[in-house]
Design an enzyme around this catalytic site. Sequence first.
Site, mmCIF file in Angstrom:
data_model
loop_
_atom_site.group_PDB
_atom_site.id
_atom_site.type_symbol
_atom_site.label_atom_id
_atom_site.label_comp_id
_atom_site.label_asym_id
_atom_site.label_seq_id
_atom_site.Cartn_x
_atom_site.Cartn_y
_atom_site.Cartn_z
ATOM 1 C CB ILE A 88 21.760 12.967 -12.237
ATOM 2 C CG1 ILE A 88 21.808 13.905 -13.448
ATOM 3 C CG2 ILE A 88 20.331 12.839 -11.715
ATOM 4 C CD1 ILE A 88 21.268 13.288 -14.731
ATOM 5 C CB CYS A 89 21.967 12.657 -6.455
ATOM 6 S SG CYS A 89 21.708 11.597 -5.015
#
Length: 225
Positions: A88-89
């Site tokens: 996840i960013c």
Amino acid sequence: MSEARLRRVQKEISDCQKDKLTRITLTPIDNSPFHLVGAFDGPSGTPYEGGRYEVDVVVPDSYPFQPIKMKFITKVYHPNISSASGAICLDILKDAWSPVLTLKSTLISLQSLLCDPQPNDPQDAEVAKHYLTSRQGFEQTARHWAQAYAGAPVTSSGGEDSKKGEKGSKVDLVALAGLEEKHVAKFENMGFERGKIIDVLKRLNYRGANVAKVNDERVVEELLK
């Protein structure tokens, strides 16, 4: 520090169990309060609606002074989530983390991320290109992934679906790639292998308005490699 960390995490898990409104859950893995599975519903009004999304949650030794480690277990088609690894960013999982954040509030932030993709700061560049090139096509693919992987209900019925018959599995592979069956069929009729066509068209972002920018010769050249 370890006792304080344990008390805090146990309280956060208990708070989630008591909160029936948000439907956010935290389930310990092997009875460990420091390795959990978080889960939440896909936000309404998005392609993820109707799905249930699971997240692997690891609480670091220095929590809450270091961010929680999270990655999606459920496959998600989203610019800021790796379609391969679930990475996840999101800024609060990195340099924007604050000790006032909790397990629950972080999961709420992930839920909000599904509502508000940030394609200019992607985790998955290919999905971001799809989002920027063809928003409608992106949403169709994200919805298909929600149905395939997150248990979202299949809303289409009759007509087209009933005509798929035994080709259904082939169409699914194309839809999961965010492509159109007619584009894959065109090159399949030239004698190329279906799986390779899908891989090449994905890599060339053969979607939406970008189709006109990628001529057949370029596709054939890639297929011949």
